[in-house]
Design a protein around this motif. Sequence first.
Motif, PDB file in Angstrom:
ATOM      1  N   TRP A 306       0.834  -1.212   0.000  1.00 56.92           N
ATOM      2  CA  TRP A 306       0.000   0.000   0.000  1.00 56.92           C
ATOM      3  C   TRP A 306       0.859   1.249   0.000  1.00 56.92           C
ATOM      4  CZ3 TRP A 306      -1.121   3.592   4.174  1.00 56.92           C
ATOM      5  CH2 TRP A 306      -2.224   4.432   3.929  1.00 56.92           C
ATOM      6  N   LEU A 307       0.500   2.201  -0.852  1.00 49.33           N
ATOM      7  CA  LEU A 307       1.102   3.527  -0.867  1.00 49.33           C
ATOM      8  C   LEU A 307       0.061   4.534  -0.410  1.00 49.33           C
ATOM      9  CD1 LEU A 307       3.180   3.314  -4.152  1.00 49.33           C
ATOM     10  CD2 LEU A 307       4.108   3.836  -1.901  1.00 49.33           C
ATOM     11  N   ASP A 308       0.420   5.338   0.572  1.00 47.35           N
ATOM     12  CA  ASP A 308      -0.527   6.235   1.220  1.00 47.35           C
ATOM     13  C   ASP A 308      -0.970   7.341   0.267  1.00 47.35           C
ATOM     14  OD1 ASP A 308      -2.040   7.710   2.939  1.00 47.35           O
ATOM     15  OD2 ASP A 308      -0.444   8.070   4.404  1.00 47.35           O
ATOM     16  N   PRO A 309      -2.258   7.415  -0.062  1.00 47.43           N
ATOM     17  CA  PRO A 309      -2.723   8.500  -0.935  1.00 47.43           C
ATOM     18  C   PRO A 309      -2.499   9.875  -0.311  1.00 47.43           C
ATOM     19  CG  PRO A 309      -4.588   7.308   0.014  1.00 47.43           C
ATOM     20  CD  PRO A 309      -3.357   6.514   0.326  1.00 47.43           C
ATOM     21  N   ALA A 310      -2.440   9.961   1.028  1.00 50.90           N
ATOM     22  CA  ALA A 310      -2.187  11.250   1.673  1.00 50.90           C
ATOM     23  C   ALA A 310      -0.828  11.810   1.270  1.00 50.90           C
ATOM     24  CB  ALA A 310      -2.254  11.095   3.194  1.00 50.90           C
ATOM     25  N   ALA A 311       0.123  10.954   1.005  1.00 54.77           N
ATOM     26  CA  ALA A 311       1.447  11.401   0.566  1.00 54.77           C
ATOM     27  C   ALA A 311       1.501  11.583  -0.944  1.00 54.77           C
ATOM     28  CB  ALA A 311       2.515  10.401   1.009  1.00 54.77           C
ATOM     29  N   MET A 312       0.985  10.605  -1.691  1.00 58.77           N
ATOM     30  CA  MET A 312       1.118  10.644  -3.142  1.00 58.77           C
ATOM     31  C   MET A 312       0.292  11.771  -3.765  1.00 58.77           C
ATOM     32  SD  MET A 312       3.274   8.234  -3.930  1.00 58.77           S
ATOM     33  CE  MET A 312       4.120   8.936  -2.512  1.00 58.77           C
ATOM     34  N   LEU A 313      -0.952  11.931  -3.318  1.00 60.15           N
ATOM     35  CA  LEU A 313      -1.811  12.952  -3.908  1.00 60.15           C
ATOM     36  C   LEU A 313      -1.323  14.361  -3.592  1.00 60.15           C
ATOM     37  CD1 LEU A 313      -5.342  11.408  -3.282  1.00 60.15           C
ATOM     38  CD2 LEU A 313      -4.180  11.662  -5.479  1.00 60.15           C
ATOM     39  N   THR A 314      -0.911  14.604  -2.354  1.00 59.74           N
ATOM     40  CA  THR A 314      -0.440  15.955  -2.014  1.00 59.74           C
ATOM     41  C   THR A 314       0.783  16.330  -2.843  1.00 59.74           C
ATOM     42  OG1 THR A 314       0.722  14.954  -0.124  1.00 59.74           O
ATOM     43  CG2 THR A 314      -1.376  16.043   0.321  1.00 59.74           C
ATOM     44  N   LEU A 315       1.690  15.388  -3.055  1.00 59.90           N
ATOM     45  CA  LEU A 315       2.861  15.658  -3.896  1.00 59.90           C
ATOM     46  C   LEU A 315       2.444  15.971  -5.326  1.00 59.90           C
ATOM     47  CD1 LEU A 315       5.971  15.612  -4.381  1.00 59.90           C
ATOM     48  CD2 LEU A 315       5.702  13.184  -4.917  1.00 59.90           C
ATOM     49  N   GLU A 316       1.546  15.173  -5.875  1.00 63.71           N
ATOM     50  CA  GLU A 316       1.144  15.352  -7.271  1.00 63.71           C
ATOM     51  C   GLU A 316       0.388  16.668  -7.467  1.00 63.71           C
ATOM     52  OE1 GLU A 316       0.812  10.563  -8.315  1.00 63.71           O
ATOM     53  OE2 GLU A 316      -0.919  11.660  -7.520  1.00 63.71           O
ATOM     54  N   TYR A 317      -0.423  17.056  -6.507  1.00 63.76           N
ATOM     55  CA  TYR A 317      -1.125  18.338  -6.616  1.00 63.76           C
ATOM     56  C   TYR A 317      -0.163  19.506  -6.457  1.00 63.76           C
ATOM     57  CZ  TYR A 317      -5.959  16.637  -6.814  1.00 63.76           C
ATOM     58  OH  TYR A 317      -7.145  16.071  -7.209  1.00 63.76           O
ATOM     59  N   LEU A 318       0.785  19.397  -5.541  1.00 67.19           N
ATOM     60  CA  LEU A 318       1.742  20.488  -5.334  1.00 67.19           C
ATOM     61  C   LEU A 318       2.542  20.775  -6.600  1.00 67.19           C
ATOM     62  CD1 LEU A 318       3.080  19.715  -1.738  1.00 67.19           C
ATOM     63  CD2 LEU A 318       2.002  21.848  -2.467  1.00 67.19           C
ATOM     64  N   HIS A 319       2.862  19.731  -7.363  1.00 64.41           N
ATOM     65  CA  HIS A 319       3.637  19.911  -8.590  1.00 64.41           C
ATOM     66  C   HIS A 319       2.757  19.881  -9.835  1.00 64.41           C
ATOM     67  CE1 HIS A 319       7.762  19.872  -6.950  1.00 64.41           C
ATOM     68  NE2 HIS A 319       7.229  19.141  -5.986  1.00 64.41           N
ATOM     69  N   ARG A 320       1.457  20.014  -9.629  1.00 60.21           N
ATOM     70  CA  ARG A 320       0.492  20.092 -10.733  1.00 60.21           C
ATOM     71  C   ARG A 320       0.664  18.957 -11.742  1.00 60.21           C
ATOM     72  NH1 ARG A 320       1.602  25.246  -8.914  1.00 60.21           N
ATOM     73  NH2 ARG A 320      -0.255  26.556  -8.595  1.00 60.21           N
ATOM     74  N   GLY A 321       0.940  17.761 -11.206  1.00 57.12           N
ATOM     75  CA  GLY A 321       1.019  16.566 -12.047  1.00 57.12           C
ATOM     76  C   GLY A 321       2.378  16.283 -12.629  1.00 57.12           C
ATOM     77  N   ASP A 322       3.338  17.198 -12.511  1.00 59.17           N
ATOM     78  CA  ASP A 322       4.664  17.003 -13.116  1.00 59.17           C
ATOM     79  C   ASP A 322       5.521  16.093 -12.228  1.00 59.17           C
ATOM     80  OD1 ASP A 322       6.810  17.193 -14.791  1.00 59.17           O
ATOM     81  OD2 ASP A 322       7.349  19.254 -14.214  1.00 59.17           O
ATOM     82  N   VAL A 323       4.993  14.890 -11.970  1.00 59.92           N
ATOM     83  CA  VAL A 323       5.606  13.952 -11.032  1.00 59.92           C
ATOM     84  C   VAL A 323       5.504  12.543 -11.600  1.00 59.92           C
ATOM     85  CG1 VAL A 323       5.485  12.962  -8.706  1.00 59.92           C
ATOM     86  CG2 VAL A 323       4.962  15.373  -9.048  1.00 59.92           C
ATOM     87  N   ALA A 324       6.556  11.758 -11.401  1.00 60.76           N
ATOM     88  CA  ALA A 324       6.516  10.321 -11.678  1.00 60.76           C
ATOM     89  C   ALA A 324       6.947   9.584 -10.415  1.00 60.76           C
ATOM     90  CB  ALA A 324       7.434   9.954 -12.839  1.00 60.76           C
ATOM     91  N   THR A 325       6.241   8.517 -10.079  1.00 61.15           N
ATOM     92  CA  THR A 325       6.629   7.674  -8.945  1.00 61.15           C
ATOM     93  C   THR A 325       6.786   6.240  -9.431  1.00 61.15           C
ATOM     94  OG1 THR A 325       4.317   7.293  -8.321  1.00 61.15           O
ATOM     95  CG2 THR A 325       5.458   9.100  -7.233  1.00 61.15           C
ATOM     96  N   VAL A 326       7.694   5.519  -8.784  1.00 58.11           N
ATOM     97  CA  VAL A 326       7.932   4.123  -9.121  1.00 58.11           C
ATOM     98  C   VAL A 326       8.021   3.335  -7.821  1.00 58.11           C
ATOM     99  CG1 VAL A 326      10.441   4.522  -9.264  1.00 58.11           C
ATOM    100  CG2 VAL A 326       9.435   2.494 -10.353  1.00 58.11           C
ATOM    101  N   ALA A 327       7.379   2.155  -7.805  1.00 67.01           N
ATOM    102  CA  ALA A 327       7.330   1.354  -6.585  1.00 67.01           C
ATOM    103  C   ALA A 327       7.251  -0.123  -6.938  1.00 67.01           C
ATOM    104  CB  ALA A 327       6.123   1.747  -5.729  1.00 67.01           C
ATOM    105  N   ILE A 328       7.712  -0.972  -6.007  1.00 70.81           N
ATOM    106  CA  ILE A 328       7.564  -2.415  -6.151  1.00 70.81           C
ATOM    107  C   ILE A 328       7.022  -2.991  -4.843  1.00 70.81           C
ATOM    108  CG2 ILE A 328       9.395  -2.648  -7.873  1.00 70.81           C
ATOM    109  CD1 ILE A 328      11.210  -3.748  -5.667  1.00 70.81           C
ATOM    110  N   GLN A 329       6.283  -4.077  -4.960  1.00 72.65           N
ATOM    111  CA  GLN A 329       5.751  -4.788  -3.797  1.00 72.65           C
ATOM    112  C   GLN A 329       6.776  -5.826  -3.355  1.00 72.65           C
ATOM    113  OE1 GLN A 329       2.282  -7.113  -4.667  1.00 72.65           O
ATOM    114  NE2 GLN A 329       1.633  -7.298  -2.537  1.00 72.65           N
ATOM    115  N   TYR A 330       6.895  -6.030  -2.032  1.00 72.10           N
ATOM    116  CA  TYR A 330       7.863  -7.007  -1.515  1.00 72.10           C
ATOM    117  C   TYR A 330       7.239  -7.984  -0.526  1.00 72.10           C
ATOM    118  CZ  TYR A 330       7.857  -3.383   2.088  1.00 72.10           C
ATOM    119  OH  TYR A 330       7.466  -2.466   3.016  1.00 72.10           O
TER     120      TYR A 330
END
Length: 565
Positions: A306-330
């Motif tokens: 699980w990736l916390d939407p509270a962290a991911m969404l705030t980052l993406e809104y702050l940068h107006r979408g100019d963001v890429a994230t990469v993750a893997i499950q373990y």
Amino acid sequence: MQNRTAASADPLALVRFVAGRISGVGLVLGALFMAASLTPSLIPRGEGVQGALAGVCFAAGYGVAVLLRWIWVTLDLPLIGGRTGRRLLGASALIAALIVGWFLWRATDWQNSIRAPMGMPLAPPELPLMIGAMALAVATVLLTLGKLAALFVSRLIARIAQVVPRRAAHLLGLIIGGVLLWSLANGVLFSGFIRTADNSARALDAVIPPDIQPPADPLRTGSPASLVAWEDLGREGRNYIASAPTPDQIAAVTGGATMQPLRAYVGLNAADTAEDRAALAVAELDRIGGFGRSILVVAMPTGTGWLDPAAMLTLEYLHRGDVATVAIQYSYLQSWISLLVEPEYSAEAGRALFSAVYRHWLTLPETDRPDLYLYGLSLGAYSSQQSLRLSEMIDQPFAGALWVGPPFVSPLWQTLTQERDPASPAWLPRLDRGQTVRFTNGRQGLSVQDVWGGVRIVYLQYASDPIVFFDTGSAWRPPAWMSPPRGPDVSPELRWYPIVSFLQLAFDMAVSLHVPMGHGHLYAYEDHIAPWMAVTQPPGWDAAGLDRLRRHFSDVQARAMAAAD
């Protein structure tokens, strides 16, 4: 003295004499342990959890008394028996009952002293009765198991005493019996629990609700154009990809030109090893154009993926979408279980992913590289911290990191906390002038230091988070975070007690998410905004815009909490 003499002559009778009797000291010590467990710790506890904790603590106190009595008898020290012993036992039972009754009566006020600062409903007046009933049931079960364990050890001692002296037989029997019982508990019971939890989590991870369909957008992982099949994302990976905001949704809050945030994710079933999953994640990130964005975040999820939407969404809104994230499950397991049984898996995955991204990032022209950041919550924060190497901090460093709710076992977090300015509290450390590392609870700690250096690292942690502040040493000494000043959502009634505080914090970890968002291990949307601002420096924001963004995420959080309820 007749019982005493018979016990000294026969090892089997000795242990039965010690373990089979009701211990007056055990009743009083058990009552004191139970009483201490009713006092506040970090997380409010309902009647079920508090009752179970109280029962465990009573059994622990009683067990300590029985062990001390066993040592006393083994050393041939005198015991009080007969009529005097029976009178003392009755007096001890009365004292224990008075202790338990008084502290149960206070339990409601103590629980409310935690609930009030967190904005939770007050505890019901019948709480003491419900706690007492649960504690009685749990203590009875544990003490019965203890009696059975004592009987097993007594038989073992009797066998050993046939070939070695009495005192040596007692010591050897206790050691061998303890090892055998521990092996049974750890190798059979605990392993069975882990297998059951893993099978359940694996089955849940494979469930695909009918209302979550594979994306058609080729820029989304799991689409027909993706290198990763929709089925191989895992449950949390599919939720993460499906919940990505659109440019129109972002523009409605931020105004101005916006972009589609890019999210690359690889589930546990997509490849056999962490290195293979990391390589696939980098290939998928490159396919969707993630290395062409201004901000690139290597995000490590929690144990379940699980990736916390509270962290991911705030980052993406702050940068107006100019963001890429990469993750893997373990893992399939919840973070606290993964932390107990397979912490090396998360560290291995974190290192594999960051290393793969960093190597590709180095091949890009310096003028065209995105700013590279790390993010992790809970066990993800642990694995993200473990992913770093010194050369990556010195030669061509990443830009910064946001680590949220770092578990107490995190070596880097431990070192930084220990090396803090002595004038700062352990729950909100201050390091030198805060040029590289700062700690915050979302409201304090970011605006009082000097100018940042080249790398910006922020730890977001709540003073009431037991995942962060659990301390194995709390069994025998007070943790540093208990010293004044206390955190804003920590009860002023909280006190340290030997052994009991350790058990309280252990139970707190299990219920650390059963609180309103903004406390415990449940981090609020709004509390991510200032840390992301400090770490990534998004352009184009003024006070009015930030207020509008906070109001938006306050509404999002309210809806999320209502849905959870």
